[in-house]
Write an enzyme that holds these catalytic residues in place. Sequence first.
Site, PDB file in Angstrom:
ATOM      1  N   GLN A   1     -11.408  45.207 -11.726  1.00 33.60           N
ATOM      2  CA  GLN A   1     -12.188  44.918 -12.707  1.00 33.60           C
ATOM      3  C   GLN A   1     -13.827  44.604 -12.192  1.00 33.60           C
ATOM      4  O   GLN A   1     -13.459  43.937 -10.935  1.00 33.60           O
ATOM      5  CB  GLN A   1     -12.496  42.908 -13.574  1.00 33.60           C
ATOM      6  CG  GLN A   1     -13.497  43.090 -14.762  1.00 33.60           C
ATOM      7  CD  GLN A   1     -13.412  41.125 -13.917  1.00 33.60           C
ATOM      8  OE1 GLN A   1     -13.942  41.142 -12.645  1.00 33.60           O
ATOM      9  NE2 GLN A   1     -13.213  40.177 -15.572  1.00 33.60           N
TER      10      GLN A   1
ATOM     11  N   SER B   1     -18.732  40.609 -11.404  1.00 30.10           N
ATOM     12  CA  SER B   1     -19.863  40.119 -11.024  1.00 30.10           C
ATOM     13  C   SER B   1     -20.395  40.936 -10.109  1.00 30.10           C
ATOM     14  O   SER B   1     -20.314  42.110  -9.516  1.00 30.10           O
ATOM     15  CB  SER B   1     -18.971  39.078  -9.969  1.00 30.10           C
ATOM     16  OG  SER B   1     -17.945  38.380 -10.802  1.00 30.10           O
TER      17      SER B   1
ATOM     18  N   GLU C   1      -7.959  37.906 -19.051  1.00 31.23           N
ATOM     19  CA  GLU C   1      -7.915  36.747 -17.972  1.00 31.23           C
ATOM     20  C   GLU C   1      -7.544  35.831 -17.848  1.00 31.23           C
ATOM     21  O   GLU C   1      -6.352  35.427 -16.882  1.00 31.23           O
ATOM     22  CB  GLU C   1      -9.143  37.390 -16.713  1.00 31.23           C
ATOM     23  CG  GLU C   1      -9.548  37.007 -15.736  1.00 31.23           C
ATOM     24  CD  GLU C   1     -10.079  36.934 -14.976  1.00 31.23           C
ATOM     25  OE1 GLU C   1     -10.260  37.075 -13.676  1.00 31.23           O
ATOM     26  OE2 GLU C   1     -11.438  37.101 -16.008  1.00 31.23           O
TER      27      GLU C   1
END
Length: 432
Positions: free
Chosen positions: A164, A167, A281
């Site tokens: 993923q 961020s 998640e």
Amino acid sequence: MSTARGSNSVFAGQPTAAVRDASESLEEFAERAQAFLMSAAKPLGVSRTPSTSDGSPCVSEEDRVSLFRGSTVEDARAACDWRRQVFDAGFGWIKGPKEWGGAGLSGKFEKAYLQFERQYETPSPSPLGVSLGMVGPTLNQFGSDEAKQRWLTGLYRGDFIGCQLFSEPAAGSDLASVKTKAIANDDHWIVTGQKVWTSGAHYSDVGLVLARTSPSPRHGNLTVFLVDMHAPGVEVKPLRQMTGEADFNEVFLDNVKVEDAYRLGEIDEGWQVAMATLLHERGAIGGSGSGGTGLFDMNKLAAMLISLGVDGDPMIRQQYATVATGVAAAKAMRSRAEAAMKSGQTPGAEMSLSKLALTRNLAALSDLVSKALGPKLLMDTHEPRTYAWTEYVLGVPGFRLGGGTDEIQRNIIAERVLDLPKEPTPRRNLPH
């Protein structure tokens, strides 16, 4: 490293021969699952105390207790090899649609299989956690047929590993402020930016990336794409943790070409895709708060306390009770969320509650073992399962960040469940 290159991949869109009809009873399924596991793996044996005659640390791999295992390329390859066996036997994607290789069965079948599998020696599934808990479900929900054809079945079979890419150095909990850009160019996009804290990027084949695609206002200017992690312009650099391992990475994207077919959802509607990904998640993370990680085996924990001779300590007993009740509450909450999803309701704040339950239970367990072990937590006294808890205790603070920080989860619950006013925005340019 690519776990997919050189493997014998099943052709996407075709279920394996081992998949049975959806009318199969749970008893028939259980017999089939047990027969497969007996033929493919060894039953778990009694833990052995490591030899210490040479003065080496007594912490064996089976004694090691850790939230972040420092998964290597070899760990990922072993997990993929096992995953392919499981998938080809019909147990790799039990709840998945048959047209993409799933078994088309309900959650009770998946739960039954996982309970059986825990009784056997199998490679750690940790390297595939993001693939199966986030990337796969999001691709299945929002991906084009072309994207699914290339990646979906392979992710669940272990031919590919996903990560993923959300961020960034200046955009962690505030994902709407990501700076990574995707610029349209005919039938493809050019993606440029930097991501951070990416679990497993060093052995992943495909990344789920959130990027800005227009100058529109926040939340309305983002799009999600699938990026080939082996494409030109993708660079991965490891980040070392205080445990000594490197589970996380920085990922640099320098003019990476991405086909428009690998876009998930509509252009500039990536916020909805990102939120769905985070729900997946939090659901995957939160499920472990009720015992899914194997850390919360209260019988084994009690046996350890007895062996240490601290089971009569009132403080220890109270902390043990705190862990036990927290796990029981998490199981009840998880069952309620699963019942709501079965009835067709969209999961919401339940996932935030599950994630908070996990981090609270992890912290309570950390407090318990720290109190029970005392100096043995930091020193190898040649007693099994003592010093081995060090990595776990060091890893607990980091788990509060995954899936959105605990503070973010509390805001979600306060605003969306309790209908409290939003947290006030800090005033700027205050007078001195």
